[in-house]
Design a protein around this motif. Sequence first.
Motif, PDB file in Angstrom:
ATOM      1  N   SER A  47       0.831  -1.212   0.000  1.00  0.00           N
ATOM      2  CA  SER A  47       0.000   0.000   0.000  1.00  0.00           C
ATOM      3  C   SER A  47       0.860   1.255   0.000  1.00  0.00           C
ATOM      4  N   SER A  48       1.955   1.260   0.738  1.00  0.00           N
ATOM      5  CA  SER A  48       2.805   2.454   0.718  1.00  0.00           C
ATOM      6  C   SER A  48       3.513   2.606  -0.624  1.00  0.00           C
ATOM      7  N   ALA A  49       3.856   1.506  -1.274  1.00  0.00           N
ATOM      8  CA  ALA A  49       4.443   1.598  -2.618  1.00  0.00           C
ATOM      9  C   ALA A  49       3.416   2.143  -3.616  1.00  0.00           C
ATOM     10  N   ALA A  50       2.162   1.710  -3.483  1.00  0.00           N
ATOM     11  CA  ALA A  50       1.107   2.216  -4.369  1.00  0.00           C
ATOM     12  C   ALA A  50       0.880   3.707  -4.143  1.00  0.00           C
ATOM     13  N   PHE A  51       0.834   4.136  -2.883  1.00  0.00           N
ATOM     14  CA  PHE A  51       0.654   5.561  -2.602  1.00  0.00           C
ATOM     15  C   PHE A  51       1.853   6.382  -3.052  1.00  0.00           C
ATOM     16  N   THR A  52       3.038   5.784  -3.024  1.00  0.00           N
ATOM     17  CA  THR A  52       4.224   6.465  -3.549  1.00  0.00           C
ATOM     18  C   THR A  52       4.033   6.782  -5.026  1.00  0.00           C
ATOM     19  N   LEU A  53       3.538   5.810  -5.776  1.00  0.00           N
ATOM     20  CA  LEU A  53       3.295   6.024  -7.211  1.00  0.00           C
ATOM     21  C   LEU A  53       2.211   7.080  -7.447  1.00  0.00           C
ATOM     22  N   VAL A  54       1.172   7.064  -6.623  1.00  0.00           N
ATOM     23  CA  VAL A  54       0.107   8.071  -6.745  1.00  0.00           C
ATOM     24  C   VAL A  54       0.683   9.473  -6.496  1.00  0.00           C
ATOM     25  N   LEU A  55       1.498   9.610  -5.467  1.00  0.00           N
ATOM     26  CA  LEU A  55       2.079  10.917  -5.153  1.00  0.00           C
ATOM     27  C   LEU A  55       3.070  11.365  -6.224  1.00  0.00           C
ATOM     28  N   LEU A  56       3.816  10.438  -6.796  1.00  0.00           N
ATOM     29  CA  LEU A  56       4.719  10.806  -7.897  1.00  0.00           C
ATOM     30  C   LEU A  56       3.930  11.280  -9.117  1.00  0.00           C
ATOM     31  N   ALA A  57       2.795  10.648  -9.388  1.00  0.00           N
ATOM     32  CA  ALA A  57       1.937  11.091 -10.490  1.00  0.00           C
ATOM     33  C   ALA A  57       1.389  12.489 -10.208  1.00  0.00           C
ATOM     34  N   LYS A  58       0.973  12.740  -8.967  1.00  0.00           N
ATOM     35  CA  LYS A  58       0.489  14.076  -8.597  1.00  0.00           C
ATOM     36  C   LYS A  58       1.592  15.115  -8.746  1.00  0.00           C
ATOM     37  N   TYR A  59       2.807  14.734  -8.338  1.00  0.00           N
ATOM     38  CA  TYR A  59       3.933  15.664  -8.473  1.00  0.00           C
ATOM     39  C   TYR A  59       4.201  15.990  -9.943  1.00  0.00           C
ATOM     40  N   SER A  60       4.129  14.989 -10.801  1.00  0.00           N
ATOM     41  CA  SER A  60       4.390  15.236 -12.226  1.00  0.00           C
ATOM     42  C   SER A  60       3.310  16.120 -12.855  1.00  0.00           C
ATOM     43  N   GLN A  61       2.089  16.060 -12.313  1.00  0.00           N
ATOM     44  CA  GLN A  61       1.009  16.908 -12.823  1.00  0.00           C
ATOM     45  C   GLN A  61       1.083  18.330 -12.289  1.00  0.00           C
ATOM     46  N   ARG A  62       1.292  18.462 -10.992  1.00  0.00           N
ATOM     47  CA  ARG A  62       1.175  19.774 -10.336  1.00  0.00           C
ATOM     48  C   ARG A  62       2.501  20.448 -10.036  1.00  0.00           C
ATOM     49  N   GLN A  63       3.594  19.708 -10.057  1.00  0.00           N
ATOM     50  CA  GLN A  63       4.926  20.244  -9.787  1.00  0.00           C
ATOM     51  C   GLN A  63       5.031  20.920  -8.414  1.00  0.00           C
ATOM     52  N   GLN A  64       4.295  20.415  -7.439  1.00  0.00           N
ATOM     53  CA  GLN A  64       4.397  20.931  -6.071  1.00  0.00           C
ATOM     54  C   GLN A  64       5.353  20.027  -5.289  1.00  0.00           C
ATOM     55  N   PRO A  65       6.404  20.604  -4.715  1.00  0.00           N
ATOM     56  CA  PRO A  65       7.426  19.793  -4.046  1.00  0.00           C
ATOM     57  C   PRO A  65       6.894  18.925  -2.901  1.00  0.00           C
ATOM     58  N   VAL A  66       5.802  19.337  -2.276  1.00  0.00           N
ATOM     59  CA  VAL A  66       5.266  18.569  -1.154  1.00  0.00           C
ATOM     60  C   VAL A  66       4.927  17.142  -1.591  1.00  0.00           C
ATOM     61  N   TYR A  67       4.443  16.959  -2.796  1.00  0.00           N
ATOM     62  CA  TYR A  67       4.105  15.614  -3.272  1.00  0.00           C
ATOM     63  C   TYR A  67       5.356  14.751  -3.440  1.00  0.00           C
ATOM     64  N   LEU A  68       6.425  15.358  -3.891  1.00  0.00           N
ATOM     65  CA  LEU A  68       7.677  14.627  -4.054  1.00  0.00           C
ATOM     66  C   LEU A  68       8.254  14.225  -2.698  1.00  0.00           C
ATOM     67  N   VAL A  69       8.222  15.150  -1.738  1.00  0.00           N
ATOM     68  CA  VAL A  69       8.746  14.852  -0.403  1.00  0.00           C
ATOM     69  C   VAL A  69       7.929  13.739   0.251  1.00  0.00           C
ATOM     70  N   TRP A  70       6.616  13.809   0.146  1.00  0.00           N
ATOM     71  CA  TRP A  70       5.775  12.753   0.700  1.00  0.00           C
ATOM     72  C   TRP A  70       6.009  11.424  -0.016  1.00  0.00           C
ATOM     73  N   ALA A  71       6.207  11.454  -1.320  1.00  0.00           N
ATOM     74  CA  ALA A  71       6.473  10.222  -2.072  1.00  0.00           C
ATOM     75  C   ALA A  71       7.773   9.576  -1.587  1.00  0.00           C
ATOM     76  N   VAL A  72       8.784  10.387  -1.364  1.00  0.00           N
ATOM     77  CA  VAL A  72      10.057   9.864  -0.853  1.00  0.00           C
ATOM     78  C   VAL A  72       9.849   9.237   0.519  1.00  0.00           C
ATOM     79  N   SER A  73       9.088   9.916   1.364  1.00  0.00           N
ATOM     80  CA  SER A  73       8.813   9.395   2.702  1.00  0.00           C
ATOM     81  C   SER A  73       8.081   8.053   2.652  1.00  0.00           C
TER      82      SER A  73
END
Length: 160
Positions: A47-73
Amino acid sequence: MENSRKIYTILCLLEKEEHRRTRRRRNAGPVEGITTVTALAWLATLSSAAFTLVLLAKYSQRQQPVYLVWAVSLAFFAVASAAEASARLNVWTEGNAKIYYIFGAGLVAGFLGAGTLMLAAPRAGRIALVVAILASFLIIWQTIATSVDVARLPTEGYEA
């Protein structure tokens, strides 16, 4: 609130039961079958790997660093829970104990907190991210340098 307390109590009881069975094994080989706690660790990994992919997709769409930091976490959490699940399925080793500590206990909270702070106070969030990155090097270095009581790993797991 009451339901979450019941769930927590049940998970604690399952953990104690598995710990009791593991302690009896004394340097035995892999556990036969998958226990509930092991299955939950694998579920947390997936589930955390799946949410990582979701957050990376959000980051690629919106370019907001918070999504990238959360994806890394969340990716750190996935690595930590995979190390735990693997160890519970087989036997704890020095390598997976250190991976569990580095990624789970060491890195997740700092990056998750920095990402959350980036929403509330962007400048403070960026400072927190820099602190988390610098602290990561110290955490990794200290964990690698710390010795693990390998003789206690098969019976006590990550607590050794």
